[in-house]
Design an enzyme around this catalytic site. Structure first.
Site, short mmCIF file in Angstrom:
data_model
loop_
_atom_site.label_atom_id
_atom_site.label_comp_id
_atom_site.label_asym_id
_atom_site.label_seq_id
_atom_site.Cartn_x
_atom_site.Cartn_y
_atom_site.Cartn_z
N GLU A 120 -38.94 -28.04 32.41
CA GLU A 120 -40.04 -27.23 31.55
C GLU A 120 -41.18 -28.40 31.54
O GLU A 120 -40.98 -29.73 31.18
CB GLU A 120 -39.91 -26.89 30.18
CG GLU A 120 -38.84 -25.87 29.99
CD GLU A 120 -38.41 -25.60 28.54
OE1 GLU A 120 -37.39 -24.73 28.45
OE2 GLU A 120 -39.01 -26.01 27.66
N CYS A 133 -47.15 -32.24 28.72
CA CYS A 133 -45.86 -32.52 28.25
C CYS A 133 -44.97 -32.38 29.39
O CYS A 133 -44.78 -31.22 29.48
CB CYS A 133 -45.64 -31.70 26.89
SG CYS A 133 -43.86 -31.86 26.33
N CYS A 140 -30.24 -32.84 28.31
CA CYS A 140 -30.43 -34.07 27.87
C CYS A 140 -28.99 -34.34 27.29
O CYS A 140 -28.28 -33.38 26.89
CB CYS A 140 -31.38 -33.92 26.51
SG CYS A 140 -31.64 -35.39 25.58
N CYS A 144 -28.90 -33.82 19.79
CA CYS A 144 -29.63 -33.50 18.54
C CYS A 144 -29.27 -32.05 18.19
O CYS A 144 -29.78 -31.12 19.06
CB CYS A 144 -31.00 -33.81 18.57
SG CYS A 144 -31.23 -35.59 19.00
N CYS A 147 -32.27 -29.13 18.50
CA CYS A 147 -33.02 -29.25 19.67
C CYS A 147 -32.40 -28.18 20.92
O CYS A 147 -31.20 -28.51 20.90
CB CYS A 147 -33.24 -30.55 20.16
SG CYS A 147 -34.04 -30.76 21.87
N CYS A 371 -38.90 -27.74 22.92
CA CYS A 371 -38.23 -28.36 23.88
C CYS A 371 -36.88 -27.67 24.32
O CYS A 371 -36.00 -27.10 23.55
CB CYS A 371 -37.74 -29.65 23.09
SG CYS A 371 -36.74 -30.68 24.15
#
Ligand code: SAH
Length: 379
Positions: A120, A133, A140, A144, A147, A371
């Site tokens: 994205e 952004c 990832c 976390c 997220c 995110c």
């Protein structure tokens, strides 16, 4: 991964995190001129039997006019256009979905890569600037729990050109006048999309160079307008400082104490709050740049007044400011953003320590701005 922090046990003797856990072997994206410095592009062009200056011409089309379409390259001989574009300007990203809000001044694009990965990028136009952004990885590995991208795991690192192409796509929309407010330029780039930029170190640093070197080498965006955001890969922060790139460093702290940060940012088990902040202050000292401390306010989890005081005492007198982010809850999460009164008190206490604070605007929330949420909704 150039800066793979896994390997030896963490400082508290814990096993290293499975940072690359779900990574599978993937094919490399096709070579693109944005992967190479200008000298490398010249070599490719020469290899095609073309005069090396064609590399600059192609680079001007991509970085200055934001096009990869051979038919728009009227300064190149007709017969040379297709072979040159095929060799150095393959289309790397295909828009899978576009969402916008704020009457079109915030636009989120979900891209599909050559191997089907989803990433994205978001364009945000403000009265005085346009911020892109960008994603640095598909998925990832940092895990976390608040997220959306962290929940999905890591698919692969993006190439330099896959990162740069996100910005060029935004620049093209702006130059074409497709974003309300008239023709414009990308002024800021933040590595706050999907992925941990410092876990894809080499590609991210090369992307910063391409974004900030002048045309035709790169896009000519100011280095001071580029922000690299990290969960706190201490060794890579030190390396980044030594690059002398003068980009802004953002550190996703989210808690001032190790006990809580261990749960919100699992990499904390490898590098604790004091080590992350020490690396940040070194970065500030070397670059002269104020560090941005990111803190997602989560109701009842990290928004207590005592944590604001602890954070304030850690940051007081440092070259830093705090960027508070009201939590954007991910689907199925039990966590919510802080109540307004708690947020106000948090801000007040930080300010009482003399720490500058901003509260991030929550634009794009209605388009799954947080995110990874858009990619998660398509999967
Ligand atoms: N991996 C990097 C950059 C990507 S995320 C990093 O962690 O810094 C950019 C910022 O958005 C980080 O501060 C991240 O913690 C924050 N973020 C992620 N999910 C969020 C959510 N659901 N609500 C609010 N902020 C979030």
């Amino acid at each position: 991964m150039a800066s793979d922090p896994a390997g030896s046990p963490g400082p508290r003797g814990l096993a290293p995190l499975a940072l690359a856990g779900r990574r599978r072997e993937t094919a490399r994206p096709p070579r693109h001129l944005a992967d190479l410095p200008l000298a490398g592009r010249r070599e490719v062009v020469a290899g095609l039997g073309q005069p090396p200056f064609r590399a600059s011409q192609l680079s001007r089309h991509f970085f200055g006019r934001y096009t990869d379409r051979p038919e728009e390259m009227t300064d190149l001989p007709r017969a040379a256009r297709d072979p040159l574009a095929q060799a150095l300007l393959p289309r790397l990203l295909t828009a899978e979905r576009e969402l916008s809000c704020g009457a079109g001044t915030t636009r989120k694009t979900l891209w599909r890569t050559f191997d089907g990965a989803l990433v994205e990028s978001v364009l945000m136009r403000y009265p005085d600037r346009v911020t892109m952004c960008v994603s640095s990885q598909a998925g990832c590995g940092m895990a976390c729990p608040f997220c959306a991208t962290g929940q999905a795991g890591l698919t692969r690192n993006l190439s330099t050109a896959e990162i740069v192409a996100q910005v060029v796509a935004g620049a093209r929309l702006l130059a074409d006048g497709q974003v309300p407010g008239g023709p414009g330029r990308v002024s800021n780039v933040v590595f706050m999309g999907m992925g941990e930029p410092l876990a894809n170190y080499a590609s991210v640093v090369a992307a910063v160079r391409r974004l900030t070197d002048p045309v035709p080498e790169g896009m000519g965006i100011s280095r001071r307008s580029v922000t690299v955001s990290t969960v706190g890969l201490v060794s890579a922060i030190a390396r980044l400082a030594a690059e002398r790139l003068s980009v802004t460093l953002a550190v996703s702290l989210h808690a001032p104490d190790d006990e809580l940060r261990d749960t919100l940012v699992p990499l904390n088990r490898r590098w604790q709050v004091d080590e992350v902040l020490a690396a940040a202050w070194d970065y500030a000292a070397v670059t002269g740049r104020r560090v941005s401390v990111e803190y997602a306010l989560i109701s009842g989890i990290n928004d207590q007044a005592w944590r604001a005081d602890l954070l304030g005492s850690l940051l007081a007198g440092r070259l830093a400011h705090v960027n508070l982010i009201p939590l954007n809850p991910t689907p199925g999460s039990k966590w919510t953003a802080s109540r307004p009164a708690a947020q106000r008190e948090f801000v007040r206490r930080l300010e009482a320590h003399g720490v500058p604070v901003t509260v991030r605007d929550t634009r794009g929330r209605e388009i799954d701005g947080a995110c990874g949420q858009l990619a998660a909704s398509v999967r």
